[in-house]
Write an enzyme that holds these catalytic residues in place. Sequence first.
Site, PDB file in Angstrom:
ATOM      1  N   GLU A  71       0.873  -1.182   0.000  1.00  0.00           N
ATOM      2  CA  GLU A  71       0.000   0.000   0.000  1.00  0.00           C
ATOM      3  C   GLU A  71       0.903   1.222   0.000  1.00  0.00           C
ATOM      4  OE1 GLU A  71      -2.930   0.172   3.230  1.00  0.00           O
ATOM      5  OE2 GLU A  71      -2.677   2.345   3.363  1.00  0.00           O
ATOM      6  N   GLU A 130      -2.265  11.923   2.913  1.00  0.00           N
ATOM      7  CA  GLU A 130      -3.041  11.442   4.056  1.00  0.00           C
ATOM      8  C   GLU A 130      -2.853  12.372   5.241  1.00  0.00           C
ATOM      9  OE1 GLU A 130      -2.141   7.490   5.506  1.00  0.00           O
ATOM     10  OE2 GLU A 130      -4.205   7.203   6.172  1.00  0.00           O
TER      11      GLU A 130
END
Length: 337
Positions: free
Chosen positions: A133, A138
């Site tokens: 991932e 974020e």
Amino acid sequence: MRSALALLAALASVVAAQVYTLADAYVGSEFLGTWTWQTIVDPTNGDVNYVDLGTAVAQNLTYASLDKFVMRADSTNVVANGTRGRNSIRVLSNRAYSDSVAVLDLEHMPQGCATWPAFWSLSQTGPWPDGGEIDIIEGVNLQTGNLMSLHTSPNCTMPATRTMSGGVTSTICDADYNSNQGCGVSGAPLSYGADFNGAAGGWFAVQRGAATGIRAWFWSRQDAASVPLAVQYPLVAAITGVSPDASWGEPYAVFPMDAECNYEEHFNAHQFVFDLTFCGDWAGSAYPTSGCPGTCTDLVNNHPEAFTEAYWEVNGLWIYTPFGQPTSPNPPYPSSS
Ligand SMILES: *[C@@H]1O[C@H](CO)[C@@H](O)[C@H](O)[C@H]1NC(C)=O
Ligand SMILES: *[C@@H]1O[C@H](CO)[C@@H](O)[C@H](O)[C@H]1NC(C)=O
Ligand SMILES: *[C@@H]1O[C@H](CO)[C@@H](O)[C@H](O)[C@H]1NC(C)=O
């Protein structure tokens, strides 16, 4: 033709960094037929109700024009008791990409208390965290700098010192370690939240490959003069391709792939995701020390007006793949639910 291409590729490798040519351009309404609106229960335990495309369009939580793609949270309704949470979106690219350069031109990202937006990619085959991932954008609540991080299967570790502008927050990428913190790099001041939006956003670019490792650049809109032409003008890149090199400046994040983290072992073809959740594992646990009012759940459920800035406004996402190499695996757009 074939030998001419081979010659061009050889020349390109002599005179410059690897050239990547356009594989897919996602602009405005082109997102609608090529991404999937996921209605899953949020795996990160957010106070969120991910809606399908029809609902999203009907409520204007998804809006697409020729040159804009907007995804937002509901900012008008109180959340009814006993439901999953605030209406929002999670979209997944139908296509997957291996070695590539992705360029995102973003005007606005979701900001504010209780929000947890992310732009990221994950293995098409999994099961997570197999295949890896890559979290590109974020953050949570009133955070300022962006956090980029990798989450992998065991045995992937990053050097503590790297030539990059971002700061190391952790070096162990193994998702089983430290409650899935991942190996993170925190980025530049204008790269996240209210500061990012105040500058009318900017560009993120991510390169991935065994030789280059995973590298990411960020340019604020206010630094447009320093943005590589091929990043700023996709019409230029459609002709020249993109070639991440010294002219791109120092990456904000560098994740080398070597004996401490084998690329082939930890990363395969990824699909991209934009999502926007609320509270949950990270925004919720960080909420009490975030400077935000009351409780996270109360804000989400009872204060829709707090979410008027909780939206993605995408000018475009362009994916480039290595010139002269087969793109693998990059399946056609499947029909998906
Ligand atoms: C839907 O959202 C877009 C983008 O924010 C906005 O320009 C448009 O006015 C909205 N439409 C309605 C009917 O509210
Ligand atoms: C939800 O339940 C709480 C406590 O049971 C109550 O105070 C509140 O008014 C309810 N909200 C709605 C929108 O029904
Ligand atoms: C991690 O690396 C060590 C040492 O190289 C090896 O013994 C171990 O089997 C590896 N673990 C996994 C899950 O690959």
